[in-house]
Design an enzyme around this catalytic site. Structure first.
Site: not given
Length: 562
Positions: A36, A262, A272
RNA sequence: UGGGGCGUCGCCAAGUGGUAAGGCACCGGGUUUUGAUCCCGGCAUUCGUAGGUUCGAGUCCUGCCGCCCCAGCCA
């Protein structure tokens, strides 16, 4: 560098192999990396990039770059540019396979219509708060919205009016009609479309309704013919919905979603949201601050793409939540940097060394190799005089056992040059050592003597008459604890000393080094000429990583044993 | 306590019923004009735990325990 994985084939590749032999996808393999565009890529993304692009390479397949740009209120072109740059820098390419979920907005809209026509979606006018109430909890079923059974035609009309911009943000949403009592909350009539009167970085003002991740992702995979849609563990709960949508829509292809864990790294944060906060609240210089775990930060610091790829291969891929030791990343960097960095001399924390028996005004030039392997290649010249800078930590007044650097009465080798013997020190008014006094052995030119006597210690140096003043930036982790995510507020455990700027001196040949290039300063580590703060008049270097220091370990163990 | 996952050496991670790979870290030793690199050697009688099945279990079954994810009109 050896590109062979350290471990066996991972479970994702194993599944792909199984699918290939069962013929599920006709033997083709197509993956995608779907960022994204709402932030810079970090080392966690690198893991995904190496996985997805790596699988495409291993199976002679393809890997698309697809921007998951379904939320215009959070996304920006600044990020789509940086993301592409970072992936290329990491060594991967997508040829003409660059896509955007926004490319599919019209098709997605048509599919939403299809769902409505089949009584599988409806326009809900409950408020966001009401929807939350109606959803139930993990242990209690939800309740049907009063709008759930409105006529198909009415849904069609309302949805068209949503698209036409007749309603304000939040007035209503399109939801799938699945099961409000489903044990998986994602299946309790999930949102498919929401109203956002916001300008999109690619589609401009064409749309005021935008599909959710759930409605966009799987269908985008289907459109692109993705066979294996690899994502992180938190999407495991979404897989039933992913599959449900694909099975109720006339899509051209049905991909398989596979989830992996992850990456977490000690001494850093990876979300983020947190990285954005470090940038916005100025805890760091920007996304490319050398202390950031971003690709751009690591690049600026002097990390290599090869080293990062090697790291990603070494950590493996599994479904176990894990936190990898930062030491492994540093190992991968040292291994690559060791193989490719030319050696120079730079004094990071300088102290004067005066050779008292040096012929006044004399300058000697030495030919020296920047190669650690072959002393006959890559020769540059180094000037030597009787006034030198040496490393402050290479001198000790009361040296411990087995110390073989400078100390009163001890003889050491100046790399490439001479043997010097320390005869004393000069102190300033505060007792600080201001100058180290030595005599040199004229017989030792080049670092060897006719009598073949052994000198165990070799130190680096820079002629004070020729040295290039430079700012040398040394880094520590951004946090004071190795698990900053465990702190109530990670900003309370920020390391105040994560960046130390030293006023060092470099050998003159370093003047020619270009910004972004990394070299080894003998015995001190790998340093990258900064691409942002450096000027020709005043060089700035960042230390990418130290050298392994077994002397420091000896001292540490000695202290612990006392 | 609903659903979905995961638990193999300090940190990662192979292992798909036949008797615990590998890497990092760590600890020794050798070479060395970087206390770097390089090279040798050491490092899980045991796989969260308790039972069970089997000639044989990290792998199969059952029960416990622990950790992660899910109640965004974020992704």
């Amino acid at each position: 560098m050896n590109e062979t994985p350290e471990t066996g084939i991972d479970f994702v590749r194993h599944q792909i192999t199984l699918d290939n032999s069962s013929g599920r996808f006709g033997g083709t393999v197509a993956t995608r990396f779907p960022p994204e565009p709402n932030g810079y890529l970090h080392i966690g993304h690198a893991k995904s990039i190496v996985l997805n692009f790596g699988i495409a390479q291993d199976f002679s397949g393809t890997c698309n770059l697809r921007f998951d740009d379904t939320n215009p209120t959070r996304e920006d072109v600044e990020y789509v540019d940086s993301i592409q740059q970072d992936i290329r820098w990491l060594g991967f390419g997508w040829h003409d396979r660059l896509f955007y979920a926004s490319d599919y907005f019209e098709q997605l809209y048509q599919w939403a219509l299809h769902l409505i026509e089949h009584d599988l979606a409806y326009v809900d006018e409950l408020t966001a708060d009401q929807i939350r109430e109606y959803r139930g909890t993990p242990t209690e079923p939800g309740r049907n919205s009063p709008w759930r059974d409105r006529p198909r035609q009415e849904n069609l009309e309302l949805f068209a009016r949503m698209r036409a911009g007749e309603f304000p943000d939040g007035h209503c949403i399109l939801r799938a009609k699945i099961d409000m009592a489903h044990p998986n909350i994602n299946m309790r009539d999930p949102a498919l479309y929401r109203i956002r009167h916001a300008r999109h970085h690619r589609t401009g003002d064409d749309w005021c309704i935008y599909p959710t991740y759930d409605f966009a992702h799987g269908q985008s995979d289907a459109i692109e013919g993705i066979t294996h849609s690899i994502c992180t563990l938190e999407f495991e709960n979404h897989r039933p919905l992913y599959d449900w949508l694909l099975s109720h829509l006339p899509v051209p292809h049905v991909p398989r979603q596979i989830e992996f864990a992850r990456l977490n790294l000690t001494w850093t944060v990876m979300s983020k949201r947190k990285l954005l906060r470090l940038v916005q609240e100025k805890y760091v210089e920007g996304w490319d601050d050398p202390r950031m775990p971003t690709i751009s930060g690591m690049r600026r610091r002097g990390y290599t793409a090869e080293g990062i790829r090697d790291f990603c291969r070494r950590i493996g891929v599994s479904k176990t939540n894990s936190t990898v030791d930062l030491a492994l990343l540093e190992f991968s960097q040292r291994e690559d940097l060791n193989a490719r960095s030319p050696r120079f001399m730079g004094v990071v924390d300088p102290v004067k060394l005066t050779i008292t028996n040096w012929p006044a005004g004399q300058v000697e030039w030495f030919d020296a190799s920047t190669s650690a392997e072959d002393p006959t290649v890559d020769i540059r010249r180094i000037p030597c005089t009787g006034n030198l800078w040496v490393e402050r930590e290479d001198f000790m007044e009361d040296a411990p056992r087995k110390w073989f650097r400078l100390a009163p009465g001890k003889e050491v080798r100046l790399k490439f040059a001479w043997y010097v013997t320390c005869t004393g020190v000069v102190r300033d008014a505060h007792g600080e050592i201001q100058e180290i006094l030595c005599t040199y052995d004229p017989e030792s030119r080049g670092g060897e003597t006719p009598d073949q006597r052994k000198v165990k210690g070799t130190i680096h140096w820079v002629s004070a008459d020729h040295g290039l003043p430079a700012h040398i930036r040394l880094f520590e982790p951004l946090f004071t604890r190795e698990d900053p995510d465990e702190a109530d507020d990670f900003t309370t455990v920020i390391n105040e000393h994560s960046c130390t700027v030293m006023n060092g001196y470099l050998e003159p040949a370093l003047q020619e080094l270009k910004a972004g290039e990394t070299v080894q300063f003998l015995r001190m580590g790998y340093f990258c000429r900064d691409s942002r703060l450096d000027t020709p008049e005043h060089p700035v270097f960042n230390r990418a990583v130290t050298l392994k220091d077994s002397w420091a370990r000896v001292i540490r163990n000695q202290r612990e044993n006392e």
